[in-house]
Design a protein around this motif. Structure first.
Motif, PDB file in Angstrom:
ATOM      1  N   TRP A 162       0.799  -1.226   0.000  1.00  0.00           N
ATOM      2  CA  TRP A 162       0.000   0.000   0.000  1.00  0.00           C
ATOM      3  C   TRP A 162       0.829   1.272   0.000  1.00  0.00           C
ATOM      4  O   TRP A 162       0.532   2.196  -0.753  1.00  0.00           O
ATOM      5  CB  TRP A 162      -1.003   0.016   1.144  1.00  0.00           C
ATOM      6  N   PRO A 163       1.884   1.390   0.823  1.00  0.00           N
ATOM      7  CA  PRO A 163       2.631   2.653   0.787  1.00  0.00           C
ATOM      8  C   PRO A 163       3.163   2.997  -0.598  1.00  0.00           C
ATOM      9  O   PRO A 163       3.103   4.153  -1.016  1.00  0.00           O
ATOM     10  CB  PRO A 163       3.772   2.433   1.789  1.00  0.00           C
ATOM     11  N   ARG A 164       3.661   2.025  -1.337  1.00  0.00           N
ATOM     12  CA  ARG A 164       4.174   2.302  -2.688  1.00  0.00           C
ATOM     13  C   ARG A 164       3.029   2.656  -3.635  1.00  0.00           C
ATOM     14  O   ARG A 164       3.121   3.599  -4.401  1.00  0.00           O
ATOM     15  CB  ARG A 164       4.945   1.104  -3.236  1.00  0.00           C
ATOM     16  N   THR A 165       1.952   1.896  -3.562  1.00  0.00           N
ATOM     17  CA  THR A 165       0.781   2.174  -4.404  1.00  0.00           C
ATOM     18  C   THR A 165       0.199   3.529  -4.050  1.00  0.00           C
ATOM     19  O   THR A 165      -0.201   4.291  -4.936  1.00  0.00           O
ATOM     20  CB  THR A 165      -0.284   1.072  -4.210  1.00  0.00           C
ATOM     21  N   GLY A 166       0.155   3.832  -2.769  1.00  0.00           N
ATOM     22  CA  GLY A 166      -0.369   5.121  -2.322  1.00  0.00           C
ATOM     23  C   GLY A 166       0.456   6.276  -2.857  1.00  0.00           C
ATOM     24  O   GLY A 166      -0.083   7.272  -3.344  1.00  0.00           O
ATOM     25  N   HIS A 167       1.781   6.149  -2.783  1.00  0.00           N
ATOM     26  CA  HIS A 167       2.650   7.203  -3.324  1.00  0.00           C
ATOM     27  C   HIS A 167       2.408   7.365  -4.821  1.00  0.00           C
ATOM     28  O   HIS A 167       2.307   8.485  -5.320  1.00  0.00           O
ATOM     29  CB  HIS A 167       4.128   6.873  -3.070  1.00  0.00           C
ATOM     30  N   PHE A 168       2.335   6.260  -5.526  1.00  0.00           N
ATOM     31  CA  PHE A 168       2.118   6.318  -6.973  1.00  0.00           C
ATOM     32  C   PHE A 168       0.812   7.063  -7.279  1.00  0.00           C
ATOM     33  O   PHE A 168       0.789   7.982  -8.103  1.00  0.00           O
ATOM     34  CB  PHE A 168       2.068   4.898  -7.544  1.00  0.00           C
ATOM     35  N   ALA A 169      -0.277   6.692  -6.619  1.00  0.00           N
ATOM     36  CA  ALA A 169      -1.583   7.306  -6.877  1.00  0.00           C
ATOM     37  C   ALA A 169      -1.615   8.781  -6.470  1.00  0.00           C
ATOM     38  O   ALA A 169      -2.131   9.628  -7.213  1.00  0.00           O
ATOM     39  CB  ALA A 169      -2.677   6.530  -6.133  1.00  0.00           C
ATOM     40  N   GLU A 170      -1.071   9.097  -5.299  1.00  0.00           N
ATOM     41  CA  GLU A 170      -1.054  10.491  -4.828  1.00  0.00           C
ATOM     42  C   GLU A 170      -0.341  11.392  -5.824  1.00  0.00           C
ATOM     43  O   GLU A 170      -0.820  12.492  -6.144  1.00  0.00           O
ATOM     44  CB  GLU A 170      -0.322  10.602  -3.487  1.00  0.00           C
ATOM     45  N   TYR A 171       0.803  10.945  -6.303  1.00  0.00           N
ATOM     46  CA  TYR A 171       1.599  11.793  -7.180  1.00  0.00           C
ATOM     47  C   TYR A 171       1.146  11.720  -8.634  1.00  0.00           C
ATOM     48  O   TYR A 171       1.448  12.632  -9.409  1.00  0.00           O
ATOM     49  CB  TYR A 171       3.091  11.502  -6.990  1.00  0.00           C
TER      50      TYR A 171
END
Length: 127
Positions: free
Chosen positions: A36-45
């Motif tokens: 989730w943290p990597r996916t979250g960063h990808f989606a946020e940015y």
């Protein structure tokens, strides 16, 4: 009059940056999916890259490649800033992997927008 104004597009980008800030300083729960943290960063940015691209395109009459480069650079700069902010929070950490996902998120969003037709005729932002 204000409907397609650059101010409105910058306002949306600024609001999203505040959302990212609050997400960056929140403690991460132990029950999260490890990806989730990597996916979250990808989606946020990805969202930030698209919003910055719109704001830059509405403000300056520049080509798609230059606009995208500025949007990606701005998103990366903000991502680096957020990583340094996380250094100040004892429950968060600085991560090169997060910054890499920030870059890929912003760049992927702008490539996808281009493939969907953003900027084909005259690049002035998504309307």
């Amino acid at each position: 009059m204000i409907r397609n104004s650059p101010f409105k597009k910058w306002l949306f980008a600024g609001i999203w940056m505040v959302v990212i800030f609050f997400l960056s300083i929140m403690p991460i729960g132990g029950g999260l999916n490890p990806n989730w943290p990597r996916t979250g960063h990808f989606a946020e940015y990805a969202i930030l890259g698209a919003l910055l691209g719109r704001a830059i395109a509405a403000t300056w009459n520049i080509g798609y490649i230059v606009c995208s480069a500025y949007a990606i650079l701005a998103a990366i700069a903000y991502g680096i800033l957020m990583e340094f902010v996380q250094l100040l929070a004892p429950w968060r950490s600085f991560s090169i992997e997060d910054m890499t996902m920030d870059f890929f998120g912003a760049a992927t969003a702008l490539v996808v927008l281009r493939l969907l037709g953003w900027g084909k005729d005259r690049f002035r932002g998504i309307r």
